[in-house]
Design a protein around this motif. Sequence first.
Motif, short mmCIF file in Angstrom:
data_model
loop_
_atom_site.label_atom_id
_atom_site.label_comp_id
_atom_site.label_asym_id
_atom_site.label_seq_id
_atom_site.Cartn_x
_atom_site.Cartn_y
_atom_site.Cartn_z
N THR A 122 -10.10 2.81 2.01
CA THR A 122 -9.49 4.02 2.56
C THR A 122 -9.14 5.01 1.46
O THR A 122 -9.39 6.21 1.60
CB THR A 122 -8.24 3.64 3.36
OG1 THR A 122 -8.64 2.73 4.38
CG2 THR A 122 -7.59 4.86 3.98
N ASP A 130 -14.02 5.39 8.75
CA ASP A 130 -13.19 4.26 8.30
C ASP A 130 -12.56 3.63 9.53
O ASP A 130 -11.65 4.20 10.10
CB ASP A 130 -12.11 4.80 7.35
CG ASP A 130 -11.27 3.70 6.73
OD1 ASP A 130 -11.65 2.53 6.84
OD2 ASP A 130 -10.22 4.02 6.14
N ARG A 138 0.81 -1.22 0.00
CA ARG A 138 0.00 0.00 0.00
C ARG A 138 0.83 1.25 0.00
O ARG A 138 0.31 2.32 -0.25
CB ARG A 138 -0.88 0.04 1.24
CG ARG A 138 -1.85 -1.07 1.28
CD ARG A 138 -2.36 -1.16 2.67
NE ARG A 138 -3.06 -2.39 2.86
CZ ARG A 138 -4.38 -2.46 3.02
NH1 ARG A 138 -5.08 -1.39 3.02
NH2 ARG A 138 -4.94 -3.62 3.17
N GLU A 173 -2.07 6.07 7.91
CA GLU A 173 -3.11 6.65 7.05
C GLU A 173 -3.53 8.02 7.57
O GLU A 173 -3.83 8.93 6.79
CB GLU A 173 -4.32 5.72 6.98
CG GLU A 173 -4.00 4.45 6.22
CD GLU A 173 -5.12 3.42 6.25
OE1 GLU A 173 -5.04 2.45 5.49
OE2 GLU A 173 -6.07 3.56 7.05
N GLU A 220 -8.18 2.21 12.59
CA GLU A 220 -7.37 1.86 11.43
C GLU A 220 -5.92 2.33 11.65
O GLU A 220 -5.50 2.52 12.76
CB GLU A 220 -8.00 2.44 10.17
CG GLU A 220 -9.37 1.82 9.85
CD GLU A 220 -9.29 0.40 9.29
OE1 GLU A 220 -8.51 0.17 8.36
OE2 GLU A 220 -10.01 -0.48 9.78
N ARG A 221 -5.18 2.51 10.55
CA ARG A 221 -3.73 2.68 10.67
C ARG A 221 -3.27 4.10 11.01
O ARG A 221 -3.84 5.06 10.49
CB ARG A 221 -3.08 2.29 9.33
CG ARG A 221 -3.41 0.89 8.92
CD ARG A 221 -2.88 0.61 7.52
NE ARG A 221 -3.28 -0.72 7.09
CZ ARG A 221 -4.47 -1.02 6.60
NH1 ARG A 221 -5.37 -0.08 6.46
NH2 ARG A 221 -4.75 -2.26 6.25
MG LIG Z 1 -8.41 0.96 4.89
#
Ligand SMILES: [Mg+2]
Lengths: 464, 592
Positions: B237, B327, A354, B263, B259-260
């Motif tokens: 995302t 998200d 990613r 991000e 989530e991350r």
């Molecule tokens: Mg995602």
Amino acid sequence: MFPEVVLSGAASGIQGPLLFLERSLRVGLNEAVEVLGADGVPRPGRVAALDESRMVVEVLEPTQDLGLAGTRLRFHGKPLQFGVGPGLQGRIFDGVGRPLDGGPPLAIVEERPIAGLAINPTARALPTDFIETGVTAIDLLNSLVRGQKLPVFSGGGLPHARICIEIAQHARLLKQPEAGFSIVFAGIGVSHTAAEQFRSAMQHSGALSHTALFLNLASDSSTQRLLTPRFALTAAEYLAFTEGRHVLVILTDMTNYCESLREVSSSHGEIPGRKGYPGYLYSDLATLYERAGRIRGLPGSLTQLPVLTMPGDDISHPIPDLTGYITEGQMVLDRQLDRHGIYPPIAVLPSLSRLMDQGTGAGYTHEDHPALAAQLYAAYARANQVRVLASVVGEEGLPANDRLYLAFGNEFESQLIRQQEPRTLDESMQIGWRLLGRLPHEDLSRLSDAQLARYLKPADTTHA
Amino acid sequence: MADSGQAVIVALDGPVVRARSPVPFSINEAVEVGDKGLLGEVLRISGEVIVVQVYEDTAGLQVGDRVQGTGQPLSVQLGPWLLGGIFDGLLRPLNDATSAYVHPGRVQRKPQQFHFQPRLQADAGVHGGSVLGDITSPQAKKQLLLAPPQVQGKLVMLAPAGDYPDDEILCKVRQADGGELGIAMTQSWPVRIPRPAAQRLAAHAPLLTGQRLIDVLFPVARGSSAAMPGGFGTGKTILQQSIAKWCDADVIVYVGCGERGNEMAEVLEQFPQIEDPRSHRPLLERSVIIANTSNMPVAAREASIYTGVTVAEYFRDQGLHVALMADSTSRWAEALRELGGRLGELPAEGGYPAYLGSRQAEFYERAALVRTLSGLTGSVTLIGAVSPPGGDFSEPVTLHTQRNVRCFWPLDRDRARARFYPAINPLQAYSDDAASMIGWWQQQGAAEFASQRRRQLELLEEQAHLARMVRIVGKDALPASQQLTLLCADLVNDAFLRQSAYSKIDCFASPQRQIAMLQLLDHFILRARQVLASGADMGHIEHLPVLRRVRRMGEEISEAALPEFKQLQDQIDAEFAELQARSVSTEEAGVS
Ligand SMILES: [Mg+2]
Ligand SMILES: Nc1ncnc2c1ncn2[C@@H]1O[C@H](COP(=O)(O)OP(=O)(O)OP(=O)(O)O)[C@@H](O)[C@H]1O
């Protein structure tokens, strides 16, 4: 702070890894304890639950020899910690950070809680530095960047160990090829042979001096497996963010870790989720994987390469599934490619990086790298569709165009994916352009005219 | 409100704390737990024992530690400083931190200065929603100071124009009951209670996302709701971020729920640099970012969703159009499951508590286009990502979500694996808003919008059908008209629906560019059918040089170069004309 306190004669029950005790002093949730059996051997543990009269201690080593009578507990009044300091590299530790190599004790400069703290998202720096691993399926198609967490989804008998060793030996920055990585290797429930294979490979290549090994062997307690990655990551964070190094952490095998978590969870009597794994498996794994990254203003980085074996080769099994939901992509190894003698057997379609878009292209690798990768993907995906057709109508029944794709698919695997030696990114790109050159240029819609003109011979317009 | 009580912890289990108290607490009351003052909320009361969910790491808490009541339901502070900021799940600032790590415990927000310009005069009558004045700052868009919803009375004090810290009382209202209420720019609101509006309105305009697959095929209206379920790595995302960047909302609330961390860092890095295509100001100035990453405490994940929608309603009430990205809502559901388990609740399907469906319904119900208490028009559009285990859409969270949203955008694993983005499967997606958006497109000049859209959908459906045939008999065995259908459907996908979020030119498409592309493609389809019917060879159509141009038009024709679509259409016409001429002449040759 809290003076060490020893408590004896309070144990009222033992069940699996759990020790039930009368609570006669004030302790905090999650505090570290040492459980001393009649043999006097200390076993690490933590306070898992508390109420007014009782407490539950999770013992992180086998409880076999513990009895109610002789068991004593030593409380430290703080969470489990690992003493880190210079000289971590070149050392071998057991799964809970005790030297195994007969060397001197570490010169500890700091005790750090092994659970770590969540990095404030505003303090993170985006990972953007391309790492050349020498593996085409990674460098060209699923690029790894410094500070990424990119797991290997493998299966029993597949060569994930060899791939990790090669990456550990070869990984370098494209822009500073001389700057290598410090390696932290956490063997989680691995066999002695696997651990030794890694150690000797690193020794052989002279990399052992900048490698720290943490070994929880298959024969070690399974509850201890929950700690091994945390000790290893604590060491890695010290190397990365205190000593300013670029650290590559290999965690293998995360499936063993998850099995242990399931075991401990069920001993707590928790309601099991999918396939018996606890409902918090996602959050628990996240507390490990999210420790990868870069921090603004600090020179080092922590890159993770966790390895897991997919039970039954099933990518939708909770372990790979939840891992994939947390990590920044995945490398999927494929049994069929392996059987066809293709090494490394990386199935590129289900694989993904990613962070590739952040670390490739102009200013990072090569301006045409992303387009080349996108076009290779599109063509290989089409080749796979044609394969399905060919298996029904036969190769002869295919239109000429489709037969080109069939051939492309085979060459893609045998010439691009398969490799004997590490390749530079440039070498990988050249093979990619060469393979694309065999396809009808009008199909290559992911490439610009300029790219076609630059890399491919003039289109052979052989259609009627 | 009851006097705030004090209780003593009697049992600890992860984020769930039980405490005994001689004085009453109320349900949903916010509490502070232990020496560090960890934030918690009372979930249950039975006799003297209260059950508290703690929104921070509970390590180190001891039996005997104190739980201090606040006398208030769990609430968040709302104010003009929200825009451009990043906060945790309970709206405490993350960017004031001195450490690179998140430490549990009380965080005080430092007040900021804003310019206030009053609109009313003393003695004016005020009610909930009355516009008291304008708030401006160099870093954020103009905002309004409104009387809180419950206010009714007469203005007895109003500060003159000037710069004030956001927590200073700027007006005082004498309420009907004689009590006096001070109003500052920063106000508090209980997160679990929807903010009132005067009236819900019927949706009539799209929230333009700049993504063709959404805007043309499966549009979401302003004030509507959408969900995008998809397995890991299918593009949820990136799609959420793309919508957050390019949609035509006035305010974006971006909730990263479980989530991350990277991000969120990405959003923080990009948004200040990207220019809002409409206001030409940095995107960050219209955004509120709420980050509760996967390694942060689970309980706060549950709250962050409510926090997000409360913030969205706060801006809606100022007459703004707000889009909220969540998200991922699955992490919220999982937090409910985990807490339910610790509370000893009976699990229903998939281990989730039985109230999962109603909680989701309540959340999505907060999506609305409204006339606000101030008489303005504002909206909240909710766009949730769903992360089904194993990518299986038949699991409870996806199913409940699907029942509660108007637009369903399922992401397809095979499309994602072939790097075909956005990977929304057009055969499974739907939008209940589609029909009511057609008029809007017609007003933009797309007279044939309805039939062109329908043609695309039909082609995609026929393609799926024909693909099955091809698998049996091979493509060459199909009649030419069906081969053309396959070609056209492929073009719909490749030339129109495919849109890379990383492309400088194609990451966003204005309505005008979308219309140009839609019309161009439709023109090609209709011309190709005519030419084929008049005897042209399918093999020739397949190899027309213009096809490559059409496939790459999204990549190559930018917003600034819309006339090039006309040139491309001329090229299509010229090539077809030539084909037709050729087929006529070969036909004649064959006859003679
Ligand atoms: Mg995602
Ligand atoms: N619209 C897009 N354009 C270009 N690339 C995309 C697009 N959508 C997704 N991708 C690619 O796919 C990758 C995965 O996407 P993303 O992170 O959005 O997945 P996800 O569905 O959010 O996964 P998870 O559930 O694990 O968070 C991205 O890193 C990017 O490389």
